[in-house]
Scaffold this motif. Structure first.
Motif, PDB file in Angstrom:
ATOM      1  N   ILE A  18       0.838  -1.206   0.000  1.00 66.82           N
ATOM      2  CA  ILE A  18       0.000   0.000   0.000  1.00 66.82           C
ATOM      3  C   ILE A  18       0.870   1.251   0.000  1.00 66.82           C
ATOM      4  O   ILE A  18       0.574   2.228  -0.676  1.00 66.82           O
ATOM      5  N   LEU A  19       1.974   1.216   0.757  1.00 64.85           N
ATOM      6  CA  LEU A  19       2.866   2.377   0.830  1.00 64.85           C
ATOM      7  C   LEU A  19       3.982   2.321  -0.214  1.00 64.85           C
ATOM      8  O   LEU A  19       4.876   3.163  -0.217  1.00 64.85           O
ATOM      9  N   ASN A  20       3.917   1.307  -1.088  1.00 63.60           N
ATOM     10  CA  ASN A  20       4.908   1.154  -2.151  1.00 63.60           C
ATOM     11  C   ASN A  20       6.326   1.062  -1.591  1.00 63.60           C
ATOM     12  O   ASN A  20       7.254   1.720  -2.084  1.00 63.60           O
ATOM     13  N   LEU A  21       6.480   0.246  -0.541  1.00 65.02           N
ATOM     14  CA  LEU A  21       7.783   0.018   0.081  1.00 65.02           C
ATOM     15  C   LEU A  21       8.160  -1.450  -0.057  1.00 65.02           C
ATOM     16  O   LEU A  21       7.286  -2.317  -0.093  1.00 65.02           O
ATOM     17  N   GLU A  22       9.454  -1.703  -0.112  1.00 62.28           N
ATOM     18  CA  GLU A  22       9.904  -3.090  -0.116  1.00 62.28           C
ATOM     19  C   GLU A  22       9.532  -3.729   1.212  1.00 62.28           C
ATOM     20  O   GLU A  22       9.536  -3.069   2.253  1.00 62.28           O
ATOM     21  N   ARG A  23       9.240  -5.007   1.168  1.00 61.38           N
ATOM     22  CA  ARG A  23       8.831  -5.734   2.359  1.00 61.38           C
ATOM     23  C   ARG A  23      10.065  -6.000   3.226  1.00 61.38           C
ATOM     24  O   ARG A  23      10.733  -7.003   3.078  1.00 61.38           O
ATOM     25  N   GLY A  24      10.343  -5.066   4.127  1.00 55.71           N
ATOM     26  CA  GLY A  24      11.501  -5.195   5.007  1.00 55.71           C
ATOM     27  C   GLY A  24      11.203  -4.615   6.369  1.00 55.71           C
ATOM     28  O   GLY A  24      10.326  -3.764   6.533  1.00 55.71           O
ATOM     29  N   LEU A  25      11.952  -5.056   7.332  1.00 57.26           N
ATOM     30  CA  LEU A  25      11.733  -4.631   8.715  1.00 57.26           C
ATOM     31  C   LEU A  25      12.459  -3.346   9.070  1.00 57.26           C
ATOM     32  O   LEU A  25      12.018  -2.611   9.937  1.00 57.26           O
ATOM     33  N   VAL A  26      13.582  -3.101   8.434  1.00 55.15           N
ATOM     34  CA  VAL A  26      14.411  -1.956   8.779  1.00 55.15           C
ATOM     35  C   VAL A  26      13.922  -0.744   7.984  1.00 55.15           C
ATOM     36  O   VAL A  26      14.279  -0.556   6.826  1.00 55.15           O
ATOM     37  N   LEU A  27      13.053   0.026   8.634  1.00 53.17           N
ATOM     38  CA  LEU A  27      12.496   1.236   8.035  1.00 53.17           C
ATOM     39  C   LEU A  27      12.601   2.369   9.043  1.00 53.17           C
ATOM     40  O   LEU A  27      12.282   2.187  10.206  1.00 53.17           O
ATOM     41  N   ASP A  28      13.009   3.531   8.586  1.00 52.88           N
ATOM     42  CA  ASP A  28      13.023   4.672   9.502  1.00 52.88           C
ATOM     43  C   ASP A  28      11.715   5.441   9.346  1.00 52.88           C
ATOM     44  O   ASP A  28      11.006   5.317   8.348  1.00 52.88           O
ATOM     45  N   ALA A  29      11.408   6.226  10.347  1.00 53.56           N
ATOM     46  CA  ALA A  29      10.137   6.953  10.383  1.00 53.56           C
ATOM     47  C   ALA A  29       9.979   7.887   9.191  1.00 53.56           C
ATOM     48  O   ALA A  29       8.880   8.019   8.644  1.00 53.56           O
ATOM     49  N   ALA A  30      11.058   8.525   8.766  1.00 47.13           N
ATOM     50  CA  ALA A  30      10.981   9.465   7.647  1.00 47.13           C
ATOM     51  C   ALA A  30      10.597   8.743   6.355  1.00 47.13           C
ATOM     52  O   ALA A  30       9.796   9.262   5.561  1.00 47.13           O
ATOM     53  N   THR A  31      11.140   7.565   6.128  1.00 48.71           N
ATOM     54  CA  THR A  31      10.820   6.790   4.922  1.00 48.71           C
ATOM     55  C   THR A  31       9.346   6.415   4.899  1.00 48.71           C
ATOM     56  O   THR A  31       8.671   6.555   3.874  1.00 48.71           O
ATOM     57  N   VAL A  32       8.833   5.962   6.036  1.00 47.45           N
ATOM     58  CA  VAL A  32       7.418   5.579   6.127  1.00 47.45           C
ATOM     59  C   VAL A  32       6.537   6.808   5.922  1.00 47.45           C
ATOM     60  O   VAL A  32       5.561   6.776   5.169  1.00 47.45           O
ATOM     61  N   ARG A  33       6.883   7.903   6.565  1.00 48.77           N
ATOM     62  CA  ARG A  33       6.108   9.135   6.463  1.00 48.77           C
ATOM     63  C   ARG A  33       6.098   9.655   5.021  1.00 48.77           C
ATOM     64  O   ARG A  33       5.055  10.054   4.487  1.00 48.77           O
ATOM     65  N   ASP A  34       7.261   9.630   4.350  1.00 43.96           N
ATOM     66  CA  ASP A  34       7.337  10.098   2.965  1.00 43.96           C
ATOM     67  C   ASP A  34       6.511   9.203   2.035  1.00 43.96           C
ATOM     68  O   ASP A  34       5.830   9.700   1.136  1.00 43.96           O
ATOM     69  N   ALA A  35       6.569   7.902   2.262  1.00 42.82           N
ATOM     70  CA  ALA A  35       5.787   6.967   1.449  1.00 42.82           C
ATOM     71  C   ALA A  35       4.290   7.196   1.663  1.00 42.82           C
ATOM     72  O   ALA A  35       3.498   7.131   0.712  1.00 42.82           O
ATOM     73  N   TYR A  36       3.914   7.485   2.897  1.00 46.90           N
ATOM     74  CA  TYR A  36       2.509   7.769   3.212  1.00 46.90           C
ATOM     75  C   TYR A  36       2.041   9.024   2.476  1.00 46.90           C
ATOM     76  O   TYR A  36       0.959   9.041   1.874  1.00 46.90           O
ATOM     77  N   ARG A  37       2.848  10.074   2.523  1.00 49.96           N
ATOM     78  CA  ARG A  37       2.476  11.322   1.843  1.00 49.96           C
ATOM     79  C   ARG A  37       2.320  11.112   0.333  1.00 49.96           C
ATOM     80  O   ARG A  37       1.386  11.621  -0.286  1.00 49.96           O
ATOM     81  N   GLU A  38       3.248  10.359  -0.231  1.00 54.23           N
ATOM     82  CA  GLU A  38       3.195  10.101  -1.669  1.00 54.23           C
ATOM     83  C   GLU A  38       1.954   9.288  -2.031  1.00 54.23           C
ATOM     84  O   GLU A  38       1.241   9.620  -2.986  1.00 54.23           O
ATOM     85  N   ALA A  39       1.666   8.252  -1.273  1.00 53.63           N
ATOM     86  CA  ALA A  39       0.475   7.440  -1.543  1.00 53.63           C
ATOM     87  C   ALA A  39      -0.795   8.244  -1.279  1.00 53.63           C
ATOM     88  O   ALA A  39      -1.805   8.061  -1.976  1.00 53.63           O
ATOM     89  N   GLY A  40      -0.748   9.135  -0.291  1.00 49.02           N
ATOM     90  CA  GLY A  40      -1.903   9.969   0.028  1.00 49.02           C
ATOM     91  C   GLY A  40      -2.301  10.874  -1.123  1.00 49.02           C
ATOM     92  O   GLY A  40      -3.482  11.207  -1.290  1.00 49.02           O
ATOM     93  N   LYS A  41      -1.328  11.270  -1.928  1.00 50.33           N
ATOM     94  CA  LYS A  41      -1.627  12.112  -3.091  1.00 50.33           C
ATOM     95  C   LYS A  41      -2.538  11.384  -4.084  1.00 50.33           C
ATOM     96  O   LYS A  41      -3.302  12.013  -4.803  1.00 50.33           O
ATOM     97  N   ARG A  42      -2.444  10.064  -4.114  1.00 45.62           N
ATOM     98  CA  ARG A  42      -3.263   9.262  -5.022  1.00 45.62           C
ATOM     99  C   ARG A  42      -4.543   8.752  -4.363  1.00 45.62           C
ATOM    100  O   ARG A  42      -5.577   8.635  -5.009  1.00 45.62           O
TER     101      ARG A  42
END
Length: 193
Positions: A18-42
């Protein structure tokens, strides 16, 4: 997917997808937040997305923003849901005692402040309030350090040829408790401001 009786069976959403991220455990908050904003645009209803899609996006953000939920979700997507029953890491029990003590002291002080009838009484409680805030801040730091130690195991889980499911489940449980403790401490701190 339909069952024999024609009812829809719940499917597991893939928060990573859904957030267009690779399926991995090591994610920082900024990466998740940026992916959320990008997906939110759509997916935002104002941008042509549906209410259900946007709700799924918000759920994906919540799952991937929480280390315990992220690990649990990752295990579920691999077909090995975390076992919610069992113990937490023994090292956390000492920290639990500290969290309980600091929280209890803060709650007692909060009650005193609420019962204070005059500005003079509230002023007299200010030094105790400051000490309590400092104790809460130090304890939050200890909890976050313990969370960091648990999250350091994520790369090992990702790279393991044969995942130690019990260790991963124990990590989920430990992180869930740590997140709950941190939220409780932050709540006490906010009430002492």
């Amino acid at each position: 997917m339909r069952s024999f009786y024609g009812q829809f069976l719940p499917t597991v959403i893939d928060a990573f997808q859904i957030l267009n991220l690779e399926r991995g455990l090591v994610l920082d908050a900024a990466t998740v937040r940026d992916a959320y904003r990008e997906a939110g645009k759509r997916l935002h209803p104002d941008a042509g997305g549906g209410e259900g899609e946007f709700a799924a996006l918000n759920k994906a953000l919540a799952v991937l923003s929480s280390p315990s939920q992220r690990l649990s979700h990752w295990l579920e997507l691999r077909g090995n849901p975390a076992d919610g029953r069992g113990s937490i890491d023994a090292r956390l029990m000492d920290l639990f005692s500290t969290v309980g003590e600091v929280t209890q002291q803060a709650e007692t002080l909060i009650r005193k402040r609420e019962e204070a009838k005059s500005a003079l009484v509230r002023a007299m409680l200010e030094s105790e309030t400051q000490l309590s805030r400092e104790a809460i801040g130090q304890t939050i730091s200890q909890v976050e350090a313990a969370m960091d130690r648990e999250c350091e195991r994520f790369l090992d889980f990702e790279n393991a040829e044969s995942l130690d499911h019990e260790a991963a489940s124990k990590c989920v449980r430990s992180l869930a408790f740590l997140e709950k403790w941190r939220a409780g401490l932050r709540g006490c701190y906010a009430r002492l401001v």
